[in-house]
Structures are given as C-alpha cells and as structure tokens.
Motif scaffolding. Structure first.
Motif, PDB file in Angstrom:
ATOM      1  N   GLY A  42      -5.367  53.877  -4.143  1.00 32.48           N
ATOM      2  CA  GLY A  42      -6.502  53.818  -3.226  1.00 32.48           C
ATOM      3  C   GLY A  42      -6.103  53.225  -1.896  1.00 32.48           C
ATOM      4  O   GLY A  42      -5.136  52.467  -1.791  1.00 32.48           O
TER       5      GLY A  42
ATOM      6  N   THR B 205      -9.831  41.349  -6.626  1.00 29.43           N
ATOM      7  CA  THR B 205      -8.695  41.143  -7.522  1.00 29.43           C
ATOM      8  C   THR B 205      -7.475  40.807  -6.676  1.00 29.43           C
ATOM      9  O   THR B 205      -7.176  41.520  -5.708  1.00 29.43           O
ATOM     10  CB  THR B 205      -8.435  42.433  -8.336  1.00 29.43           C
TER      11      THR B 205
ATOM     12  N   ARG C  37      10.095  50.849  -4.222  1.00 25.23           N
ATOM     13  CA  ARG C  37       9.102  50.126  -5.024  1.00 25.23           C
ATOM     14  C   ARG C  37       8.889  50.839  -6.366  1.00 25.23           C
ATOM     15  O   ARG C  37       8.730  50.204  -7.405  1.00 25.23           O
ATOM     16  CB  ARG C  37       7.785  50.050  -4.231  1.00 25.23           C
TER      17      ARG C  37
ATOM     18  N   PHE D 169      -7.706  51.017   1.281  1.00 21.43           N
ATOM     19  CA  PHE D 169      -8.888  50.189   1.553  1.00 21.43           C
ATOM     20  C   PHE D 169      -8.808  49.381   2.843  1.00 21.43           C
ATOM     21  O   PHE D 169      -9.051  48.170   2.849  1.00 21.43           O
ATOM     22  CB  PHE D 169      -9.214  49.281   0.356  1.00 21.43           C
TER      23      PHE D 169
ATOM     24  N   SER E 283      -2.895  61.325  -0.057  1.00 22.64           N
ATOM     25  CA  SER E 283      -3.672  61.807   1.097  1.00 22.64           C
ATOM     26  C   SER E 283      -3.199  63.190   1.553  1.00 22.64           C
ATOM     27  O   SER E 283      -3.803  63.803   2.425  1.00 22.64           O
ATOM     28  CB  SER E 283      -3.587  60.805   2.258  1.00 22.64           C
TER      29      SER E 283
ATOM     30  N   LYS F  49     -15.396  55.428  -2.575  1.00 19.64           N
ATOM     31  CA  LYS F  49     -15.365  55.064  -4.000  1.00 19.64           C
ATOM     32  C   LYS F  49     -16.681  55.441  -4.686  1.00 19.64           C
ATOM     33  O   LYS F  49     -16.714  55.712  -5.890  1.00 19.64           O
ATOM     34  CB  LYS F  49     -15.079  53.567  -4.159  1.00 19.64           C
TER      35      LYS F  49
ATOM     36  N   VAL G  56     -10.521  54.466 -10.939  1.00 15.68           N
ATOM     37  CA  VAL G  56     -10.681  53.069 -10.525  1.00 15.68           C
ATOM     38  C   VAL G  56     -11.549  53.050  -9.264  1.00 15.68           C
ATOM     39  O   VAL G  56     -11.149  53.565  -8.215  1.00 15.68           O
ATOM     40  CB  VAL G  56      -9.316  52.396 -10.289  1.00 15.68           C
TER      41      VAL G  56
ATOM     42  N   GLY H  20       0.887  53.547  -9.496  1.00 20.96           N
ATOM     43  CA  GLY H  20       1.317  52.709 -10.632  1.00 20.96           C
ATOM     44  C   GLY H  20       2.483  51.800 -10.303  1.00 20.96           C
ATOM     45  O   GLY H  20       3.083  51.219 -11.206  1.00 20.96           O
ATOM     46  N   THR H  21       2.799  51.656  -9.017  1.00 20.29           N
ATOM     47  CA  THR H  21       3.972  50.855  -8.654  1.00 20.29           C
ATOM     48  C   THR H  21       3.616  49.432  -8.237  1.00 20.29           C
ATOM     49  O   THR H  21       4.500  48.635  -7.933  1.00 20.29           O
ATOM     50  CB  THR H  21       4.737  51.526  -7.491  1.00 20.29           C
TER      51      THR H  21
ATOM     52  N   THR I  33       3.211  56.776  -9.842  1.00 25.68           N
ATOM     53  CA  THR I  33       3.439  57.350  -8.520  1.00 25.68           C
ATOM     54  C   THR I  33       3.187  56.317  -7.426  1.00 25.68           C
ATOM     55  O   THR I  33       2.523  55.307  -7.643  1.00 25.68           O
ATOM     56  CB  THR I  33       2.501  58.543  -8.241  1.00 25.68           C
TER      57      THR I  33
ATOM     58  N   PRO J 259     -13.522  47.309 -10.434  1.00 31.52           N
ATOM     59  CA  PRO J 259     -13.084  45.919 -10.280  1.00 31.52           C
ATOM     60  C   PRO J 259     -13.846  45.198  -9.173  1.00 31.52           C
ATOM     61  O   PRO J 259     -14.290  45.815  -8.206  1.00 31.52           O
ATOM     62  CB  PRO J 259     -11.605  46.039  -9.865  1.00 31.52           C
TER      63      PRO J 259
ATOM     64  N   ASN K 288      -5.881  55.721  -9.799  1.00 33.59           N
ATOM     65  CA  ASN K 288      -5.920  54.334  -9.345  1.00 33.59           C
ATOM     66  C   ASN K 288      -5.528  54.171  -7.880  1.00 33.59           C
ATOM     67  O   ASN K 288      -6.050  53.290  -7.196  1.00 33.59           O
ATOM     68  CB  ASN K 288      -4.983  53.502 -10.239  1.00 33.59           C
TER      69      ASN K 288
ATOM     70  N   GLY L  55      -1.643  44.406  -2.346  1.00 35.90           N
ATOM     71  CA  GLY L  55      -2.302  45.283  -1.385  1.00 35.90           C
ATOM     72  C   GLY L  55      -3.525  44.635  -0.767  1.00 35.90           C
ATOM     73  O   GLY L  55      -3.744  44.726   0.446  1.00 35.90           O
ATOM     74  N   VAL L  56      -4.317  43.963  -1.569  1.00 37.45           N
ATOM     75  CA  VAL L  56      -5.554  43.379  -1.053  1.00 37.45           C
ATOM     76  C   VAL L  56      -5.214  42.203  -0.128  1.00 37.45           C
ATOM     77  O   VAL L  56      -5.905  41.965   0.859  1.00 37.45           O
ATOM     78  CB  VAL L  56      -6.502  43.012  -2.223  1.00 37.45           C
TER      79      VAL L  56
ATOM     80  N   ILE M 218      -2.967  46.669  -9.765  1.00 39.32           N
ATOM     81  CA  ILE M 218      -3.727  47.107 -10.944  1.00 39.32           C
ATOM     82  C   ILE M 218      -3.038  48.286 -11.631  1.00 39.32           C
ATOM     83  O   ILE M 218      -2.964  48.354 -12.857  1.00 39.32           O
ATOM     84  CB  ILE M 218      -5.174  47.489 -10.506  1.00 39.32           C
TER      85      ILE M 218
HETATM   86  N1  LIG Z   1      -7.576  44.528  -5.488  1.00 39.06           N
HETATM   87  C1  LIG Z   1      -8.907  44.560  -5.408  1.00 39.06           C
HETATM   88  O1  LIG Z   1      -9.575  43.561  -5.057  1.00 39.06           O
HETATM   89  C2  LIG Z   1      -9.650  45.811  -5.765  1.00 39.06           C
HETATM   90  C3  LIG Z   1     -11.039  45.710  -5.959  1.00 39.06           C
HETATM   91  C4  LIG Z   1     -11.748  46.861  -6.295  1.00 39.06           C
HETATM   92  C5  LIG Z   1     -11.088  48.069  -6.442  1.00 39.06           C
HETATM   93  N2  LIG Z   1      -9.737  48.127  -6.232  1.00 39.06           N
HETATM   94  C6  LIG Z   1      -9.097  49.430  -6.373  1.00 39.06           C
HETATM   95  O2  LIG Z   1      -8.045  49.342  -7.292  1.00 39.06           O
HETATM   96  C7  LIG Z   1      -7.012  50.265  -6.967  1.00 39.06           C
HETATM   97  C8  LIG Z   1      -5.680  49.547  -6.915  1.00 39.06           C
HETATM   98  O3  LIG Z   1      -5.757  48.502  -5.972  1.00 39.06           O
HETATM   99  P1  LIG Z   1      -4.637  47.352  -5.872  1.00 39.06           P
HETATM  100  O4  LIG Z   1      -5.311  46.163  -5.304  1.00 39.06           O
HETATM  101  O5  LIG Z   1      -3.895  47.247  -7.146  1.00 39.06           O
HETATM  102  O6  LIG Z   1      -3.707  47.986  -4.723  1.00 39.06           O
HETATM  103  P2  LIG Z   1      -2.164  47.714  -4.317  1.00 39.06           P
HETATM  104  O7  LIG Z   1      -1.659  46.445  -4.862  1.00 39.06           O
HETATM  105  O8  LIG Z   1      -2.131  47.925  -2.848  1.00 39.06           O
HETATM  106  O9  LIG Z   1      -1.434  48.936  -4.997  1.00 39.06           O
HETATM  107  C9  LIG Z   1      -1.764  50.231  -4.572  1.00 39.06           C
HETATM  108  C10 LIG Z   1      -0.911  51.250  -5.246  1.00 39.06           C
HETATM  109  O10 LIG Z   1      -1.316  52.547  -4.788  1.00 39.06           O
HETATM  110  C11 LIG Z   1      -0.237  53.188  -4.102  1.00 39.06           C
HETATM  111  N3  LIG Z   1      -0.800  53.927  -2.980  1.00 39.06           N
HETATM  112  C12 LIG Z   1      -1.513  53.463  -1.938  1.00 39.06           C
HETATM  113  N4  LIG Z   1      -1.848  54.472  -1.106  1.00 39.06           N
HETATM  114  C13 LIG Z   1      -1.320  55.595  -1.644  1.00 39.06           C
HETATM  115  C14 LIG Z   1      -1.308  56.961  -1.261  1.00 39.06           C
HETATM  116  N5  LIG Z   1      -1.868  57.396  -0.122  1.00 39.06           N
HETATM  117  N6  LIG Z   1      -0.680  57.847  -2.063  1.00 39.06           N
HETATM  118  C15 LIG Z   1      -0.085  57.448  -3.201  1.00 39.06           C
HETATM  119  N7  LIG Z   1      -0.059  56.175  -3.608  1.00 39.06           N
HETATM  120  C16 LIG Z   1      -0.670  55.256  -2.837  1.00 39.06           C
HETATM  121  C17 LIG Z   1       0.697  52.049  -3.709  1.00 39.06           C
HETATM  122  O11 LIG Z   1       2.061  52.460  -3.573  1.00 39.06           O
HETATM  123  P3  LIG Z   1       2.675  52.884  -2.127  1.00 39.06           P
HETATM  124  O12 LIG Z   1       2.154  51.891  -1.125  1.00 39.06           O
HETATM  125  O13 LIG Z   1       4.152  52.865  -2.309  1.00 39.06           O
HETATM  126  O14 LIG Z   1       2.153  54.264  -1.876  1.00 39.06           O
HETATM  127  C18 LIG Z   1       0.558  51.136  -4.921  1.00 39.06           C
HETATM  128  O15 LIG Z   1       1.311  51.620  -5.996  1.00 39.06           O
HETATM  129  C19 LIG Z   1      -7.419  50.902  -5.623  1.00 39.06           C
HETATM  130  O16 LIG Z   1      -8.010  52.144  -5.847  1.00 39.06           O
HETATM  131  C20 LIG Z   1      -8.445  49.926  -5.084  1.00 39.06           C
HETATM  132  O17 LIG Z   1      -9.372  50.536  -4.227  1.00 39.06           O
HETATM  133  C21 LIG Z   1      -8.999  47.040  -5.908  1.00 39.06           C
END
Ligand SMILES: NC(=O)c1ccc[n+]([C@@H]2O[C@H](COP(=O)([O-])OP(=O)(O)OC[C@H]3O[C@@H](n4cnc5c(N)ncnc54)[C@H](OP(=O)(O)O)[C@@H]3O)[C@@H](O)[C@H]2O)c1
Length: 243
Positions: free
Chosen positions: A88, A183, A41, A90, A65, A155, A136, A13-14, A35, A180, A86, A187-188, A17
């Motif tokens: 993930g 997006t 962050r 990737f 993990s 997933k 998610v 949630g930091t 978390t 989704p 949420n 992270g992406v 999405i």
């Molecule tokens: N963006 C897209 O295009 C897209 C498309 C389809 C599905 N999704 C899904 O949507 C979800 C969120 O994606 P996002 O694009 O918003 O990602 P994001 O911007 O990278 O954010 C990921 C979040 O998850 C945390 N995280 C990552 N690995 C972790 C771990 N091992 N343990 C605990 N926390 C962890 C990160 O914080 P820390 O790095 O500090 O741990 C951060 O808060 C994911 O499940 C992803 O697969 C995304």
C-alpha cells in the motif's frame, strides 16, 4: 500443517505487516512468494523468513502501481491458493494541496493493482474450487483523519471490493479484510513519523500495534480455521473502531 501444499502470494511482503504475514504463512506450511519494488530488500526479506534456505520462499520484484508489472507478477507468481493484497501507498496531504500524480499513484497502487491482480489470479482458484484472498485495509476507512483523504478513500474502495468479491467468488473462494489501526512499521515512520505513536495512545489499548499482531489476523483468515468467514473485516486496531 494447515497450509501444506498451498502457495501464498503476499504483495509488499518485504517489510512491516507483509513481512510478518509472509513469516506466519511460511510457518503454517505454505510456499510463499513475496513482492516489493526494492530488490535488495526483497532478497534480505527472503533470508530472514527462510532461515534454513529451504527455497520455499521467493521474491518477485513488482510495482503494484504499474499494470504491466502487475501482469508480470501474476505470471511469475501464479497459480496461487492464497493472495494477500498488502502492498500500500500512504502519503499524507491536505485535500487542497493534493496533486493529481500523487492521487493517481495512491489509487493505482491501492486499488487498480490489487483489482487486476485478483482478476488474473482468481480464475485458477475458482477452477480448483479453493482459495482465500485477504485485503489489508485500515481503520481510516471508518474514521476521518485530516491529511488522509486519498488514502482513506482508496482503502474504502478495497473494503468495498472485499464484499463484492466475497459474493462474486463464493462458495469456494473466501475474501476478507484486515483493518489495522496505527501500527509501528518502517513505512509508517517514514510517512508519518513519530506522530503514529500519538495516534496509538488515543486507542483504548493505549499504544500502536506491532506488525506481528496484524499478521496473526491475516494468517487466520487465509487458513482453513476461517472456513465459514467471508466478506468480513477483522479490526486489529487496539479498539479504535469502538471509540
Ligand atoms: N502501518 C500502519 O499503521 C498501517 C495502518 C493501517 C493499514 N496499513 C496498511 O498495511 C499495509 C502494509 O503497511 P506497512 O506499514 O507494513 O508498510 P511498509 O512497512 O511501508 O511496507 C510496505 C511494503 O509494501 C511494498 N510496497 C510499497 N509500495 C509498493 C508498490 N507500489 N508496489 C509494490 N510494493 C510496494 C514495500 O516494498 P518496496 O518499498 O520495496 O516496494 C513493502 O514491502 C499497507 O497497505 C498499509 O496501507 C498500515
């Protein structure tokens, strides 16, 4: 407000999405736990959601993990009424180049972590006769994307768990997914770069999604407005599943 007196846990949630989902749940009246692995962050995210310093948003450091970390998270966050799985991982890799540690990291984060977090948190929901879980997932559970084999498979497991859990925890706990499409999140962009925009252009709506647009569906499924919805998936993908 519709989530008054409810506690919601949003993993990851930091950022992206998850951050927008946490913001939406807090706006609906929930007390929110977010978390992530990065403490700095996490603190910044709490400040951006809880702008008035109400103390109703808190951060718990956790690595999905790592099973010991998942158990500590359940202990520190619980009991909760709403759980959003949420967080993930990737990373992309062609199948012939995929290494075993990378494979395990993706499955441990995307499947094993949420699985045991649910196992630890759902007993309270079942006992109180109320709860909502939102997983998610991704458009990639339905479409083939080169380089996304491990991610898509992980997933797809979570999508399958959504259906099993919806039946196993009925009638009081609802379990749904939001899938989704591409997006634009921090992270992406790190993992896939601007290539994500190309994927977005191929969607009927011709663009990538915004984290807020995905969060809207998550908050709906977590809320009493979705009281007759369980075992379902809302596709928020600019029409990606239609083509
Ligand atoms: N963006 C897209 O295009 C897209 C498309 C389809 C599905 N999704 C899904 O949507 C979800 C969120 O994606 P996002 O694009 O918003 O990602 P994001 O911007 O990278 O954010 C990921 C979040 O998850 C945390 N995280 C990552 N690995 C972790 C771990 N091992 N343990 C605990 N926390 C962890 C990160 O914080 P820390 O790095 O500090 O741990 C951060 O808060 C994911 O499940 C992803 O697969 C995304």
């Amino acid at each position: 407000m519709e989530l008054d007196n409810q506690v919601a846990l949003v993993t990851g949630g930091t950022a992206g999405i998850g951050l927008e989902t946490a913001r939406g749940l807090a706006a609906a009246g929930a007390e929110v736990v977010i978390t992530g692995r990065d403490v700095e962050r996490g603190k910044q995210a709490v400040d951006t959601i809880d702008t008035i310093g109400s103390g109703r948003v808190r951060f718990v450091q956790a690595d999905l993990s790592d099973l010991a970390s998942v158990a500590a998270l359940a202990e520190q966050a619980g009991p909760v009424d709403v759980l959003v799985n949420n967080a993930g991982s990737f990373p992309a890799a062609p199948t012939v180049e995929q290494d075993v540690p990378g494979f395990e990291m993706v499955f441990n984060t995307n499947v094993r972590g949420p699985y045991f977090l649910v196992a630890m948190l759902v007993p309270h929901m079942l006992e109180q006769g109320r709860g909502a879980i939102v997983n998610v997932t991704t458009l990639a559970t339905l479409k083939g994307y080169p380089g996304a084999s491990v991610y898509s498979a992980s997933k797809s497991a979570l999508a399958s768990l959504t259906r099993t859990w919806a039946v196993e925890f009925a009638p009081h706990v609802r379990v749904n997914s939001v899938a989704p499409g591409s997006t634009r999140t921090e992270g992406v962009l790190v993992e896939w770069g601007e290539g994500v925009e190309e994927l977005g252009r191929a969607m009927p709506l011709g663009r990538t999604g915004r984290a807020r647009e995905i969060a809207e569906a998550v908050v709906f499924l977590a809320s009493p407005r979705a009281s007759y919805v369980t075992g379902s998936t809302i596709h928020v993908d600019g029409g990606g599943t239609a083509v």
